[in-house]
Design a protein around this motif. Structure first.
Motif, PDB file in Angstrom:
ATOM      1  N   VAL A   1       0.848  -1.189   0.000  1.00 17.54           N
ATOM      2  CA  VAL A   1       0.000   0.000   0.000  1.00 17.54           C
ATOM      3  C   VAL A   1       0.885   1.241   0.000  1.00 17.54           C
ATOM      4  O   VAL A   1       1.900   1.302   0.708  1.00 17.54           O
ATOM      5  CB  VAL A   1      -0.922   0.013   1.229  1.00 17.54           C
ATOM      6  CG1 VAL A   1      -1.647   1.354   1.364  1.00 17.54           C
ATOM      7  CG2 VAL A   1      -1.940  -1.117   1.128  1.00 17.54           C
ATOM      8  N   ILE A   2       0.502   2.251  -0.793  1.00 20.46           N
ATOM      9  CA  ILE A   2       1.274   3.492  -0.879  1.00 20.46           C
ATOM     10  C   ILE A   2       0.349   4.692  -0.639  1.00 20.46           C
ATOM     11  O   ILE A   2      -0.789   4.711  -1.100  1.00 20.46           O
ATOM     12  CB  ILE A   2       1.962   3.639  -2.256  1.00 20.46           C
ATOM     13  CG1 ILE A   2       0.929   3.529  -3.397  1.00 20.46           C
ATOM     14  CG2 ILE A   2       3.062   2.601  -2.417  1.00 20.46           C
ATOM     15  CD1 ILE A   2       1.489   3.855  -4.755  1.00 20.46           C
ATOM     16  N   PRO A   3       0.827   5.720   0.077  1.00 20.31           N
ATOM     17  CA  PRO A   3      -0.002   6.887   0.392  1.00 20.31           C
ATOM     18  C   PRO A   3       0.074   7.955  -0.701  1.00 20.31           C
ATOM     19  O   PRO A   3       0.554   9.070  -0.477  1.00 20.31           O
ATOM     20  CB  PRO A   3       0.611   7.385   1.704  1.00 20.31           C
ATOM     21  CG  PRO A   3       2.062   7.073   1.548  1.00 20.31           C
ATOM     22  CD  PRO A   3       2.123   5.773   0.774  1.00 20.31           C
ATOM     23  N   VAL A   4      -0.408   7.612  -1.897  1.00 22.52           N
ATOM     24  CA  VAL A   4      -0.327   8.539  -3.027  1.00 22.52           C
ATOM     25  C   VAL A   4      -1.724   8.785  -3.590  1.00 22.52           C
ATOM     26  O   VAL A   4      -2.410   7.830  -3.972  1.00 22.52           O
ATOM     27  CB  VAL A   4       0.599   8.008  -4.141  1.00 22.52           C
ATOM     28  CG1 VAL A   4       0.615   8.974  -5.322  1.00 22.52           C
ATOM     29  CG2 VAL A   4       2.005   7.795  -3.619  1.00 22.52           C
ATOM     30  N   LEU A   5      -2.118  10.034  -3.636  1.00 18.46           N
ATOM     31  CA  LEU A   5      -3.414  10.399  -4.201  1.00 18.46           C
ATOM     32  C   LEU A   5      -3.362  10.305  -5.720  1.00 18.46           C
ATOM     33  O   LEU A   5      -2.448  10.830  -6.352  1.00 18.46           O
ATOM     34  CB  LEU A   5      -3.776  11.828  -3.773  1.00 18.46           C
ATOM     35  CG  LEU A   5      -5.056  12.416  -4.372  1.00 18.46           C
ATOM     36  CD1 LEU A   5      -6.274  11.663  -3.849  1.00 18.46           C
ATOM     37  CD2 LEU A   5      -5.163  13.910  -4.028  1.00 18.46           C
TER      38      LEU A   5
END
Length: 243
Positions: free
Chosen positions: A206-210
């Motif tokens: 999982v990556i925190p990229v919008l």
């Protein structure tokens, strides 16, 4: 007594299964704003010295590794969503028109246009494109509803199609690296490592990229992710490099 043992054993197995499937969350090591408006996919040049970036606005750019524009192809397409480059061509996929454009290197001259018909929603068509070396085909990914991969031969003729079921909520980018396919999901905010022969998921992060819409690997084998909405490149260490 036997029922209790079986129940406890079942709980242990269930917990072990959940733990084994736990998805690791990654944090970016760096992020950089780039000059390309609404970057929807990225691909390294074959020599690793530059990036090819496509824009929702229908443009193909070549940038340096920091995202500064070096040149722009003399072309305007319709909703460019995927890009792939080898040592002779850059391939650009237009979602709206269902077309693949082939640009000749090194001058980025448009050489060929191929239509790949698809009757799905206008904004639910092609989002990922790469060359699958394991099968010797191009893999063209339909975003969602349903998730499909079309396999194309060297002439960009469709030779197979596979329903990917519930692999992800959507696919926003695809690339081939280190003998695996790597898929990006915007809605799941997840990178998937995928078996290139049967498209099964091997691992995921999982990556925190919008609005993550582009995926590539740098020379060290680490992830680069493009955010369309924020016009940024995000950099992540690849956990598998430490194994």
């Amino acid at each position: 007594m036997n029922k209790i043992v079986i129940t406890v054993l079942g709980m242990v197995l269930c917990f072990s299964s959940m733990y084994a499937q736990e998805t690791i969350k990654l944090k970016p090591t760096d992020k950089k704003s780039i000059d390309v408006p609404e970057p929807s996919d990225i691909a390294y040049s074959s020599d690793g010295k530059s990036l090819f970036v496509v824009s929702d606005n229908g443009y193909l750019f070549e940038t340096d590794l920091e995202g500064t524009i070096l040149r722009k192809a003399d072309y305007q397409g319709l909703d460019d969503e995927a890009v792939y480059a080898n040592d002779s061509h850059v391939y650009v996929v237009e979602e709206y028109s269902r077309k693949i454009k082939m640009f000749r290197l090194p001058d980025l001259t448009l050489e060929k246009t191929v239509a790949i018909p698809y009757s799905g929603g206008r904004n639910k068509a092609y989002e990922g494109f790469t060359y699958n070396k394991a099968k010797g085909v191009f893999s063209l990914f339909v975003e969602k509803d349903p998730l499909y991969v079309f396999e194309l031969n060297e002439k960009l003729e469709k030779v197979n199609e596979i329903n990917l079921g519930d692999l992800a909520r959507d696919i926003s980018a695809a690339t081939y690296y280190d003998n695996y396919l790597w898929l990006l999901s915007d809605e799941d905010r997840t990178i998937f490592k995928v078996n290139p022969t049967d498209y099964t998921v091997v691992a995921q992060w999982v990556i925190p990229v919008l609005n993550a819409e582009g995926l590539a690997f740098d020379k060290n084998g680490d992830f680069i992710v493009a955010s369309d909405a924020l016009q940024r490149l995000y950099y992540f260490n690849n956990p598998e490099n430490n194994q």
